[in-house]
Design an enzyme around this catalytic site. Structure first.
Site, PDB file in Angstrom:
ATOM      1  CG  HIS A 284      44.201  38.823  34.932  1.00 23.98           C
ATOM      2  ND1 HIS A 284      43.345  39.896  34.843  1.00 23.98           N
ATOM      3  CD2 HIS A 284      43.434  37.721  34.738  1.00 23.98           C
ATOM      4  CE1 HIS A 284      42.115  39.471  34.626  1.00 23.98           C
ATOM      5  NE2 HIS A 284      42.137  38.144  34.544  1.00 23.98           N
TER       6      HIS A 284
ATOM      7  CG  ASP B 169      41.583  34.256  36.001  1.00 27.77           C
ATOM      8  OD1 ASP B 169      42.789  34.284  36.305  1.00 27.77           O
ATOM      9  OD2 ASP B 169      40.815  35.205  36.214  1.00 27.77           O
ATOM     10  CD  GLU B 170      38.491  37.074  33.560  1.00 28.21           C
ATOM     11  OE1 GLU B 170      37.292  37.360  33.467  1.00 28.21           O
ATOM     12  OE2 GLU B 170      39.296  37.739  34.253  1.00 28.21           O
ATOM     13  CB  CYS B 171      45.029  33.392  29.585  1.00 28.22           C
ATOM     14  SG  CYS B 171      46.570  33.615  28.658  1.00 28.22           S
TER      15      CYS B 171
ATOM     16  CD  GLU C  54      39.024  30.761  33.349  1.00 25.10           C
ATOM     17  OE1 GLU C  54      38.619  31.905  33.101  1.00 25.10           O
ATOM     18  OE2 GLU C  54      39.216  30.351  34.515  1.00 25.10           O
TER      19      GLU C  54
END
Length: 780
Positions: A287, A350-352, A402
């Site tokens: 992000h 998160d969400e990497c 995560e």
């Protein structure tokens, strides 16, 4: 604060320091609007407080008056709370009460006593004939007691308030009671942030999780890196509509802004005065597009990058092999910790995506140098370095769940969002955990299935579902339970363009969360909560809070009966209301058929129902279309189980209800990487000439139509004859596949949809399992 929306242009940066109104007066007027009322309402919801206290006892009949002869008494350390209370009373009575003088008739006393009240943040509220006594274990406890008192009083006249006699003993279940707010996608004024904090404090939340950086905008001033303000804080436009829609279109209007460090200090001070801590979040290593747009050397490819204009997860992240990245992060955190005194900093995690790391020479070199197994351990290396640096600043790290995949030390608190299991696993490994499962506590999800609801992220989380959440799983031992430190609601603002929309999405679901976070498990009672909430609707109207008002609306459930027929059960939580309905699509009125038992759906029809209190319609009209066909309620067998939140009963494919394009109505079955392979048994030989099914095409949700779809028929369930094959279903949204063929007498029907397997190269979520989404199989 610099803020641009629509066609506004950047203006010189300045801190809002004009003293337009006394801040204490502003807060108290807000609280009084929230908790004001009249005697009739107070009696209807007698001694009702949200969140529900530990112990409540009504006193003897009669009320205590608060008027010009009442005095307030408090020690110096409670001066701020005492003044807040006095201003609240003055906003009603027009009289500022005498302070610390001899009582003329009755008095309100605020005091600290850690012996009488042993629990942290706890309070004792005693309302007697000549005295209202609020005793707190600490200053926060007294403050919470004042909030409860404000919920109990009612205007008696223009110059007095009344409150029933009684007693409350209260303290919180969890030490961490949080609400998250993402200002990266859409940002909000300092004035609104203060209003938001007021509301949190009123309902006894004590943490404001301020999500400050995102792909779509960097919102905190960092003096060492001025381009974060001039470049990263702005995007050249914003996506129009939902990200699932294709092709994407954009408004082309520059949008952005950031909070100056002076404004941040102002918000931090304001929150502290309401006993709310602020947890800042700086996202890393993913992000990061906004930051990379300003400092492209921090990415794996060197760019160029652009602040994102649409919502999602992006492959370009901070380069974990570049030492300059770690220096940048440390410099940023130096300024962050100087602004936020709270002992924790959220560092994302998160969400990497790891795609760029796999191809990056620097990242691969970092993996080799440190003996790491893969890119997941590389992220663990990244997070551990940041965590260790924060320790040198006397701060602890918080990370999304995560971070467990690559490994972090036990000093890091885990904030689980991907479901309850990640929080359970973390607690079992002795990590401190904040429970925040998205399927229960994300307030960007739809709160109604009504087709007129404003656009939201996805899924369906009504007030009742939020209230039902229990943060302590039965699978944990008493020792492991001790690692669950609290609970939090999530407000992701992709589709909340303004403050009114945000209020609509958050309230009253935040009130349900307040009882989860504060009240004892055994004290929760949804029926009583709704009664209190109906009482609070008046207050929310008075303060012009744009809350969601339809929490008592009609809900429905389709059920199979023993004879194979289907019936529709209608429900409402509104007392004394009658449900009246029609089956011909016309609007119901006070003379329409009254619902008394499940409605047998024996033919295709459009049911419309309304709630009537007497002759008055309450709320919106409920609508449900039903399609009658040969396959209704028949036995269906799936070769592959649906997955995730779309792992629903196979019978939903044959219930006569077609799923909505929002795919949040629990009608769609989703197959992750697997095929749709279904066999329907009609029970006996029946003539069939038409078969249909609905499939979704939303590549930006990783939802892909089947590469091939086949319909087959059989008399014995062994030898199947193919009657239809189709490919290339590319309509964005719902693809309604319908096949017509010469009449066949058959008993079994086979539907085979071939999943594409993995998202193709260049697709959103490249390499991940693709979803095949299916609903209502129609047989005629």
């Amino acid at each position: 604060m610099q803020f641009i929306a629509k066609n506004m242009q950047p203006k010189p940066n300045c801190m809002i320091s004009r003293n337009l109104m006394n801040k204490t007066v502003r807060l108290l007027l807000l609280i009084c609007f929230l908790f004001g009322g009249n005697i009739a309402r107070a009696q209807k919801a007698s001694f009702s407080v949200i969140p529900e206290p530990v112990y409540v006892k009504k006193g003897s009949p009669g009320v205590v008056s608060i008027d010009r002869v009442t005095t307030i008494r408090y020690p110096e350390e409670l001066k701020a709370t005492g003044e807040l209370l006095n201003e609240a009373i003055r906003s009603y009575t027009r009289v500022l009460l005498d302070v610390n003088t001899k009582s003329k008739a009755n008095e309100i006393v605020l005091k600290l006593d850690s012996v009488a009240v042993k629990e942290k943040e706890g309070y004792h509220l005693l309302i007697e004939e000549d005295q209202i006594l609020i005793t707190g274990q600490d200053q926060a406890g007294v403050f919470h007691g004042v909030q409860s008192l404000m919920q109990l009083w009612s205007p008696y006249s223009k110059e007095s308030l009344s409150v029933e006699k009684g007693e409350i003993r209260d303290y919180p279940r969890f030490n961490y009671r949080g609400m998250h707010l993402d200002v990266g996608r859409h940002m909000y004024s300092v004035a609104f942030l203060k209003k938001f904090i007021d509301l949190l404090a009123a309902y006894k939340f004590n943490i404001f999780h301020w999500h400050l950086t995102e792909d779509q905008g960097w919102r905190i001033e960092i003096k060492k890196y001025p381009k974060l303000q001039s470049v990263s804080a702005w995007r050249e436009g914003t996506i129009i509509g939902h990200k699932k829609e294709a092709p994407h279109t954009f408004d082309g209007i520059k949008y952005g802004g950031y909070y100056t460090q002076d404004e941040i200090r102002e918000v931090v001070r304001y929150a502290a005065s309401k006993y709310v801590n602020i947890l800042p979040e700086i996202e890393m290593p993913g992000h990061a597009l906004a930051a990379l747009a300003a400092y492209p050397q921090l990415g794996c490819t060197g760019g160029p990058y652009q602040t994102a204009q649409f919502w999602g997860v992006f492959d370009d992240v901070f380069c974990a092999g570049n030492e300059e990245v770690y220096q940048f992060m440390e410099d940023v955190l130096d300024e962050v910790v100087s602004l936020f005194p709270y002992g924790y900093v959220h560092i994302g995690g998160d969400e990497c995506p790891k795609l760029k790391w796999k191809k990056c020479p620097k990242c691969q070199q970092k993996i080799r140098e440190n003996g790491l197994k893969d890119e997941h351990e590389l992220q663990g290396y990244f997070m551990k370095r940041i965590e260790k640096y924060l320790i040198t600043k006397n701060r602890k790290a918080v990370g999304w769940d995560e971070v467990l995949e690559g490994g972090v030390s036990k000093n890091t608190t885990i904030m689980n969002w991907r479901g309850e299991q990640s929080g359970i696993a973390a607690a079992k490994e002795k990590y401190e955990v904040i429970m925040m499962p998205e399927n229960m506590l994300y307030f960007d999800y739809y709160q109604s299935l009504d087709k007129n609801e404003p656009i939201a992220a996805a899924s369906y989380t009504p007030l009742s579902k939020v209230y039902s959440y229990e943060p302590i799983p039965d699978s944990l031992t008493p020792e492991q339970v001790g690692y669950i430190k609290g609970v939090q609601g999530g407000i992701w603002t992709e589709y909340m363009k303004n403050e009114k929309h945000l209020e609509y999405m958050v309230f009253p679901r935040a009130l349900a969360l307040s009882e989860i976070a504060w009240s004892e498990k055994g004290k929760k009672d949804y029926t009583w909560f709704l009664e209190k909430l109906r009482h609070h609707r008046y207050f929310m109207n008075q303060m012009k809070l744009n809350y969601y008002p339809y929490f008592d609306e009609i809900t429905a459930e389709m059920k199979s009966q023993a004879n194979g027929n289907l019936s529709l059960t209608l429900k409402t939580t509104l007392p004394e209301a009658q449900i009246r309905y029609t089956l011909d699509g016309s609007l119901p009125n006070a003379k329409s058929r009254q619902y008394q038992e499940p409605v047998l759906m024996s033919r295709s029809s459009v049911l419309k129902a309304g709630l009537f209190v007497g002759h008055q319609l309450s709320g919106r009209i409920f609508t449900q279309s039903f399609q009658h066909h040969t396959g209704l309620g028949k036995k269906i067998t799936l070769a592959y189980a649906p997955a995730g939140k779309y792992n629903l009963e196979a019978g939903l494919l044959l219930n006569g209800i077609e799923g909505h394009h929002r795919f949040n109505d629990s009608q769609w079955l989703g197959f992750s990487g697997d095929n749709l392979d279904a066999v329907i048994d009609l029970g006996t030989l029946k003539p069939v000439s038409r078969i249909g099914i609905n499939v979704l095409n939303y590549p930006w949700q990783r939802m892909w139509t089947p590469k091939k779809l086949s319909f087959m028929v059989s008399t014995d369930g062994k030898d199947f004859k193919q009657v239809y094959t189709g490919r290339n279903f590319h309509i964005n949204g719902i693809n309604k596949v319908r096949a017509k063929f010469p009449v066949e007498k058959v008993r079994y029907i086979k539907i085979l949809g071939e999943n594409i397997g993995r998202v193709p190269v260049g697709g959103y979520g490249e390499g991940e399992k693709a979803w095949l989404m299916a609903d209502e199989i129609i047989i005629n």
